[in-house]
Design a protein around this motif. Sequence first.
Motif: not given
Length: 323
Positions: A196-204, A250-251
């Motif tokens: 879940e942490l790693l998914e949050r990272y790539v989705r960010a 990124v933006r």
Amino acid sequence: MEPHRAMLRLHCYRMLGSSHDSDDMVQETFVRAFRAQETLDDPARARAWLHRIATNVCLDELAKRPRRARGPELGPPHDPSAPPAPPTHEAEWLEPAPTVWLEEASSHGGCPSAQYTMKESVALAFVAALQILTPAQRAVLLLRDVVGLSAAETAEALSCSLASANSTLHRARVALEERVGPRADWSPEAGPVDRELLERYVRAWEKGDLDAIIALLHDDVTLSMPPSPTWIAGRDAVAHFYALRVTDAVRHHRFRSVLVEANGQVASGFYHLRDGAFVFFALQVLEAKDGRIRFIDHFMTPNSHAPFFARGLPRTFATTTPR
């Protein structure tokens, strides 16, 4: 010989630190095995016999090239304000391997000894540390502690005495522990993968939220980016580096990612928007600690991507492709 291919591929990967060379080494192993088939006096010993041949194939290859390295092994961390250094031709780079290779080896009955689990034996930290050992130390440690050969079989494989093989194994174990530290600090078996942490990272990354990306990093995070020797240490330094190098992309949502598995860890295929399509440019192997991203190995070397493309990782996808 064919049922042993998957295990031999992993063995060659550990020996060389190169995923894209592994299949070539296995093929050369089979060629030598075919030529020397009369030396296999007992088919029940085919596994040990083939690993002996594969080990010597890899030792011959190692004699021709420098060892493979991970960014932090080449020198001190870089100034995050400076642009990344150009690719270096003075070092060959450690490469990631698809986790599916473990599954294929397991499905054919391959199993390392109790010293290391299958997953531990391909952990990026473990494979990187192996490259620091001498080729002889690497070979003895892998044959004994991963492949599970006896001391006598290992000595026979390397054409050395039993005492020499045991002495080399002892030195290799000490050097490896000094290099990687306590097993609990690097073993993928130490705790569940925080997917879940790693998914949050790539989705960010996809959402263009640089603040969220930085918030997910460990205070002691390290970022390496082969083939550039540049590596960055510490969350503040990585945040500064990202602010200077990727803020605009990124933006403007120029990145997309696909979660994959590499070296028993979660990884991400990164794509950059070019001419109306997202084009693959890097594979990030991610390791977490204490609920934060601790290691980011950002592999940009084309050879390191090839085994993942062969397993179905797309090279491109259109901007309208459902995620």
